[in-house]
Every structure is written in structure tokens, then in C-alpha cells.
Design a protein around this motif. Sequence first.
Motif, PDB file in Angstrom:
ATOM      1  N   HIS A   1      95.033  27.264  -9.269  1.00  0.00           N
ATOM      2  CA  HIS A   1      93.684  27.006  -9.782  1.00  0.00           C
ATOM      3  C   HIS A   1      93.554  25.641 -10.458  1.00  0.00           C
ATOM      4  CE1 HIS A   1      89.775  28.453 -11.539  1.00  0.00           C
ATOM      5  NE2 HIS A   1      90.013  27.336 -12.208  1.00  0.00           N
TER       6      HIS A   1
ATOM      7  N   HIS B   1      97.107  32.255  -9.604  1.00  0.00           N
ATOM      8  CA  HIS B   1      96.759  33.672  -9.589  1.00  0.00           C
ATOM      9  C   HIS B   1      96.544  34.140  -8.164  1.00  0.00           C
ATOM     10  CE1 HIS B   1      92.407  32.962  -8.852  1.00  0.00           C
ATOM     11  NE2 HIS B   1      92.492  31.956  -9.706  1.00  0.00           N
TER      12      HIS B   1
ATOM     13  N   HIS C   1      83.171  28.331 -10.281  1.00  0.00           N
ATOM     14  CA  HIS C   1      84.382  27.566  -9.969  1.00  0.00           C
ATOM     15  C   HIS C   1      84.316  26.991  -8.559  1.00  0.00           C
ATOM     16  CE1 HIS C   1      88.482  26.379  -9.370  1.00  0.00           C
ATOM     17  NE2 HIS C   1      88.820  27.409  -8.627  1.00  0.00           N
TER      18      HIS C   1
HETATM   19 CU1  C2O Z   1      90.823  30.726  -9.879  1.00  0.00          CU
HETATM   20 CU2  C2O Z   1      88.864  31.017  -6.321  1.00  0.00          CU
HETATM   21  O1  C2O Z   1      89.885  30.899  -8.111  1.00  0.00           O
END
Ligand code: C2O
Length: 433
Positions: free
Chosen positions: A86, A126, A370
Motif C-alpha cells: 500500500h 495487506h 485510496h
Molecule cells: Cu490498501 Cu486497494 O488498498
Amino acid sequence: MDRRSFLISSAALVAMPRVGQATAEPQVLRAMGFEQQILPTEFAGATRVLGFNGSTPGPELRIRQGRQFDIRLQNDLDMGAAVHWHGIRLDNRMDGVPGMTQPLVEPGESFDYSFTPPDAGTYWYHSHYLSQEQVARGLMGALVIEEETPPDVDHDITAILSDWKFDPEGQLIDDFDNLHDRAHAGRMGNFARVFLPDVTLKQGMRIRLRLINAAVDRIFPVILKGLSGQVVALDGMPLARPREMGMPVLAPAQRVDVIADVTGPVSLEMDHRAGAYPLGALAVEGAVTPRTAGISPLPANRIPPAAKTAAQHLTLTMQGGAMGRGHGGEDIWAFNDMSGMREAPFARFSRGETARISLVNDTRWPHGIHLHGHHFHELDETGALGDFRDTTLVNPGESRDILCVFDNPGKWMLHCHMLSHQASGMMSWVEVA
Ligand code: C2O
Ligand code: CU
């Protein structure tokens, strides 16, 4: 066991356990299931969790900025897996989105990741497969990209915030498809904590604290006690001018780096309507003479310069959820009347193009949006460039414009990092070519 005693809305927990994080750089990240003590032992025994190499959070991965990093994901789970790095501006093939940037890693199989992180800072890794469930079960860890010349501190401490939704036996409640959670603020744990390394500080020491919100849906307003300092980076990216520490607020997936001097017993608490909720503490014994020098900015990363005028100005409207207006998508949540991944991207950008996107929250819930593979500037009301982030929190009824230089070719997800919202439609993707 008194169940009420570990609920977030009830009385404070006093003694918090600490879980040490490995700092070695493993060549293999083994996704696996096991038991780990997450709750204080006086409340319940070990919890069945998922993690990497026998712990959740997984090992803290530390890499030098600009150095190639190779790591194998070995999937020892009984379900598929993939790991997303990420916030790293990396090669699209290494982004860890199964079905889009790589095949799903089936049980017993492995996948080799290799990338060279261009930016120093605090990141995390993650699961990006059934992530709402897999991250909630523990498939996450810290990813620290070290500066060539790190700042002058006595300890560099990673603090991973998360919450867990426990049953009275201390096992995770298996209701990841709970529609009520999905339509509201998401899956809120009834227990929250911070994972901290086992270090003992002295009063007067200067520390760097890397806060990472690894919770699936919870926003953490963090009260930092016993520390006096400044925020030096957001989502990994150094601030040109450090700012007052105050009470950092982290949406899911966001990071905040603080450099601070120890002024007393150090503890982290969550500001909560039921009162301050203790997340964890660091031992402080003895004292040293504090530094007299002020806190300087971290060395800047090389960020792509934005064009004066954006080639495209797009609008992404968040829709749906409880008490929301109807929309044209077929799931609980939608962007621009569409739910889930579509054949066509939300937008196409030619490589290097600067685009402006208005993120409009037309729902009754906050969303942390995000974008993969890039950071973007938040814009203030005057259109001036603000913080450079990879995840931005947009409160209900508000909107935020972002400006991004789409200079990284590939297919990149754009989604709400409230993973329960993502799992019920709030996701899309963009293409840079
Ligand atoms: Cu932290 Cu698509 O993600
Ligand atoms: Cu959301």
C-alpha cells in the motif's frame, strides 16, 4: 470473563500487552492461520487469526529507498491470497490485485514480488483478496522504506492500530457479510489496540512514531500522551514544514509519522464518544538530557511536478449506504451510479498527464478514498496544493478535490479503504497508458 470489560464503550482497559515485531527481512512471507493472544489474557485466551510468518501484524519489512526488494508470498492458507504494497509507487505487475495485476495465489502456491521503492516513508502491506475479511483476520504488516540519512532520533517505533470484533470467547465474529455493518460505518471492532515494539524509553529521548491504521473500517483519532513533537509525514510523504502534533486522525490505511520528545509516561489513546480509550503504552524509565535542536523536516522524496492546469477534471461521487439517496449501482455503495469493478475504467489517462478529480461524498458516512500506484495532492478551497497522500478522508456531505500526476502506467484500483464499503461496491479503477 466479563464481556463488557473489553467493549470499546465500556470502562478503560489498564494493562495492555505488547507484541514485538520482527525487524529481520524475511525472504518469504508465509500467509498462514494460527492462534495469537490479541486480548489481554484476563479477558480471553488466544484468538484464531491469519497472519504472516506466525504473527499478526506480519513481520515489519524494512527496505532502503531505491533498492530492489524481492519477497515471495507463500500461501499456506486454505483460500486464495495476494499482497498489496500500500502506497508504494511500484510496477503495476507487483501491485497485488488478483484478477487485475496478477493471478490469485491459490492455496499451496506462491508468487514472487519484486520492486524498487522510489520513496522513503511509512507504508504497509495487506491482503488484497477478500480483503475485508482477510485484513480483519490479520493479514497485514508494516513496510518501512528507510531514508538514506534517517532523522536524529533514539528510537524508530512503528505503531499499528487496529480493531477486532470479538465474541465472548475472544474469537472473531464470522459475519463479514453483515449488511448492517456494510451499509453503515463498516465493521467496527469491539476492541481496539495498538501493536508496539517492546522498547523502554527514557524521559527526554526523541522518538519517531510511525502510526499506521490497519483497521478495516475504523477511523482512529489518536491522543498521544507523554510526547511533545510534530507531524513530519503523511502517508509516507514528508511534510515540507512539520506541523503541530495535535490529535492525529487516521482513516483506514492512512499513516502519520511523528517525531517527538518523551515528556512523561507514553500512551496512545483513541478519542471516542464514550471517553478516551487506551490503545497501548510504551515503558518509560529514567531520564536523559533532551535535545535542544528543533525537529527538522524529513528529506523530501522526488515527487512528480504537477502541471499548472489539469488536462481533465473529473468528478467521482460517492453514493449509497444507510440513509442515503438511491443510486444506479446494483450494490450498497456506488461511485457515479456504478457498483464494483467494471469492464471499462472510471477514467483513462495518458502517461504523465495531470488530472483533477472532485471527490464528492453524497452519503451519510465518511469514506477514505485510496488510489493505487500514485500519490496525489489534496487541494484546498483556493485550489492550492495541499498534502501529498495516497488515501484521503472525505466526510459526509463534503467534497475534496485532488490533483494527480498519472505517471505510472497500468491498471490501478481506486476505492474506498473502508474495506466493508469496498466489498459492497465502492470501487473502481483507472488506466494509465
Ligand atoms: Cu490498501 Cu486497494 O488498498
Ligand atoms: Cu467508504
